[in-house]
Motif scaffolding. Sequence first.
Motif, mmCIF file in Angstrom:
data_model
loop_
_atom_site.group_PDB
_atom_site.id
_atom_site.type_symbol
_atom_site.label_atom_id
_atom_site.label_comp_id
_atom_site.label_asym_id
_atom_site.label_seq_id
_atom_site.Cartn_x
_atom_site.Cartn_y
_atom_site.Cartn_z
ATOM 1 N N HIS A 75 -1.248 16.087 -1.048
ATOM 2 C CA HIS A 75 -1.870 14.904 -1.669
ATOM 3 C C HIS A 75 -3.379 15.109 -1.775
ATOM 4 O O HIS A 75 -4.159 14.182 -1.577
ATOM 5 C CB HIS A 75 -1.587 13.623 -0.884
ATOM 6 C CG HIS A 75 -0.172 13.421 -0.481
ATOM 7 N ND1 HIS A 75 0.792 12.990 -1.361
ATOM 8 C CD2 HIS A 75 0.464 13.628 0.697
ATOM 9 C CE1 HIS A 75 1.947 12.915 -0.725
ATOM 10 N NE2 HIS A 75 1.776 13.314 0.509
ATOM 11 N N ALA A 76 -3.795 16.320 -2.091
ATOM 12 C CA ALA A 76 -5.214 16.675 -2.105
ATOM 13 C C ALA A 76 -5.885 16.452 -3.462
ATOM 14 O O ALA A 76 -7.031 16.843 -3.637
ATOM 15 C CB ALA A 76 -5.379 18.136 -1.684
ATOM 16 N N HIS A 77 -5.190 15.849 -4.389
ATOM 17 C CA HIS A 77 -5.794 15.578 -5.687
ATOM 18 C C HIS A 77 -6.750 14.399 -5.576
ATOM 19 O O HIS A 77 -6.660 13.581 -4.665
ATOM 20 C CB HIS A 77 -4.709 15.283 -6.730
ATOM 21 C CG HIS A 77 -3.757 16.421 -6.917
ATOM 22 N ND1 HIS A 77 -4.133 17.613 -7.467
ATOM 23 C CD2 HIS A 77 -2.452 16.544 -6.611
ATOM 24 C CE1 HIS A 77 -3.102 18.425 -7.502
ATOM 25 N NE2 HIS A 77 -2.069 17.800 -6.982
ATOM 26 N N VAL A 78 -7.660 14.301 -6.526
ATOM 27 C CA VAL A 78 -8.615 13.194 -6.539
ATOM 28 C C VAL A 78 -7.847 11.887 -6.691
ATOM 29 O O VAL A 78 -6.933 11.775 -7.503
ATOM 30 C CB VAL A 78 -9.621 13.362 -7.699
ATOM 31 C CG1 VAL A 78 -10.530 12.154 -7.815
ATOM 32 C CG2 VAL A 78 -10.429 14.637 -7.507
ATOM 33 N N ARG A 79 -8.218 10.924 -5.880
ATOM 34 C CA ARG A 79 -7.530 9.633 -5.921
ATOM 35 C C ARG A 79 -8.576 8.526 -5.869
ATOM 36 O O ARG A 79 -9.472 8.559 -5.032
ATOM 37 C CB ARG A 79 -6.589 9.515 -4.725
ATOM 38 C CG ARG A 79 -5.912 8.182 -4.637
ATOM 39 C CD ARG A 79 -5.096 8.076 -3.349
ATOM 40 N NE ARG A 79 -4.649 6.728 -3.188
ATOM 41 C CZ ARG A 79 -3.392 6.353 -3.247
ATOM 42 N NH1 ARG A 79 -2.456 7.240 -3.442
ATOM 43 N NH2 ARG A 79 -3.061 5.099 -3.090
ATOM 44 N N ALA A 80 -8.464 7.584 -6.768
ATOM 45 C CA ALA A 80 -9.330 6.415 -6.754
ATOM 46 C C ALA A 80 -8.513 5.256 -6.196
ATOM 47 O O ALA A 80 -7.538 4.828 -6.794
ATOM 48 C CB ALA A 80 -9.822 6.095 -8.157
ATOM 49 N N ASP A 81 -8.906 4.781 -5.026
ATOM 50 C CA ASP A 81 -8.136 3.720 -4.377
ATOM 51 C C ASP A 81 -8.862 2.379 -4.397
ATOM 52 O O ASP A 81 -8.649 1.540 -3.534
ATOM 53 C CB ASP A 81 -7.771 4.128 -2.953
ATOM 54 C CG ASP A 81 -8.974 4.480 -2.102
ATOM 55 O OD1 ASP A 81 -10.112 4.372 -2.601
ATOM 56 O OD2 ASP A 81 -8.782 4.854 -0.937
ATOM 57 N N PHE A 167 2.232 6.418 0.475
ATOM 58 C CA PHE A 167 1.717 7.506 1.288
ATOM 59 C C PHE A 167 0.439 7.063 1.967
ATOM 60 O O PHE A 167 -0.395 6.397 1.387
ATOM 61 C CB PHE A 167 1.466 8.758 0.432
ATOM 62 C CG PHE A 167 2.731 9.451 0.026
ATOM 63 C CD1 PHE A 167 3.568 10.025 0.979
ATOM 64 C CD2 PHE A 167 3.099 9.517 -1.301
ATOM 65 C CE1 PHE A 167 4.729 10.660 0.601
ATOM 66 C CE2 PHE A 167 4.259 10.147 -1.688
ATOM 67 C CZ PHE A 167 5.085 10.716 -0.723
ATOM 68 N N GLY A 168 0.294 7.455 3.224
ATOM 69 C CA GLY A 168 -0.881 7.086 3.987
ATOM 70 C C GLY A 168 -0.760 5.735 4.667
ATOM 71 O O GLY A 168 -1.602 5.358 5.467
ATOM 72 N N GLU A 169 0.286 5.013 4.341
ATOM 73 C CA GLU A 169 0.495 3.696 4.951
ATOM 74 C C GLU A 169 1.187 3.888 6.296
ATOM 75 O O GLU A 169 2.142 4.651 6.410
ATOM 76 C CB GLU A 169 1.372 2.861 4.027
ATOM 77 C CG GLU A 169 1.673 1.466 4.527
ATOM 78 C CD GLU A 169 2.584 0.727 3.561
ATOM 79 O OE1 GLU A 169 3.548 0.128 4.036
ATOM 80 O OE2 GLU A 169 2.334 0.785 2.346
ATOM 81 N N PRO A 170 0.722 3.199 7.331
ATOM 82 C CA PRO A 170 1.386 3.343 8.633
ATOM 83 C C PRO A 170 2.841 2.848 8.576
ATOM 84 O O PRO A 170 3.174 1.985 7.763
ATOM 85 C CB PRO A 170 0.552 2.475 9.576
ATOM 86 C CG PRO A 170 -0.366 1.693 8.726
ATOM 87 C CD PRO A 170 -0.386 2.281 7.355
ATOM 88 N N GLU A 171 3.682 3.403 9.449
ATOM 89 C CA GLU A 171 5.104 3.049 9.435
ATOM 90 C C GLU A 171 5.346 1.561 9.688
ATOM 91 O O GLU A 171 6.275 0.995 9.190
ATOM 92 C CB GLU A 171 5.871 3.887 10.460
ATOM 93 C CG GLU A 171 6.079 5.294 9.988
ATOM 94 C CD GLU A 171 7.120 6.017 10.779
ATOM 95 O OE1 GLU A 171 8.213 5.421 11.018
ATOM 96 O OE2 GLU A 171 6.881 7.141 11.157
ATOM 97 N N ASN A 172 4.504 0.952 10.471
ATOM 98 C CA ASN A 172 4.678 -0.478 10.773
ATOM 99 C C ASN A 172 3.740 -1.319 9.931
ATOM 100 O O ASN A 172 3.441 -2.436 10.282
ATOM 101 C CB ASN A 172 4.427 -0.743 12.255
ATOM 102 C CG ASN A 172 5.426 -0.049 13.140
ATOM 103 O OD1 ASN A 172 6.538 0.209 12.710
ATOM 104 N ND2 ASN A 172 5.023 0.295 14.344
ATOM 105 N N GLY A 173 3.250 -0.753 8.783
ATOM 106 C CA GLY A 173 2.234 -1.434 7.979
ATOM 107 C C GLY A 173 2.755 -2.352 6.978
ATOM 108 O O GLY A 173 3.686 -2.697 6.506
#
Length: 173
Positions: A75-81, A167-173
């Motif tokens: 997931h190393a591509h540029v991402r605008a969040d 992706f990147g979201e915690p399991e309990n999020g």
Amino acid sequence: MTTARTPAWPDLFGRATFALAALAGVLLILMMGLIASAVFMRYVMGNPLLGVNEIVQLAAVAITMLALPYATHLHAHVRADIFDPALGRVGRWLADILTRALSIWALWILVGRAWDKATEAAEFGDATNMLDLPIWPLYGLVVLGIGLAIVIFAVQIVLLILTRRAFGEPENG
């Protein structure tokens, strides 16, 4: 790393794509050595190495295409969040799926064009100008790199659906 909710097969992609990225790293080191040698030969010895530019151009394509699947896996591509907070949990999850689906579509078009160019270059014997190196293998690397990126994006979509979280979201999020 796998969890009870995440299957182990994505780790296989990680190891395989890491091997390709490691090969890209070796090529990068060799390319740097070639460039340093060419500079030395040209400016110190006054005897330039012919064909270095062609080799560097071909190596740059190979390095990029060998590293692309690993970057996709990480997931190393540029991402605008900037919209993530406004989208919320479900919106981000849907956006992750949508962006990967759109990436697959765009890359599918590119891989098709690269395949056409590879077969055409092989059929007509297209080669570089100075060293007469065949160029169809480079188009083949483009097909390989982009094709693997497509597969990895598809696997990521499956994982997004199976885990029901972005992706990147915690399991309990």
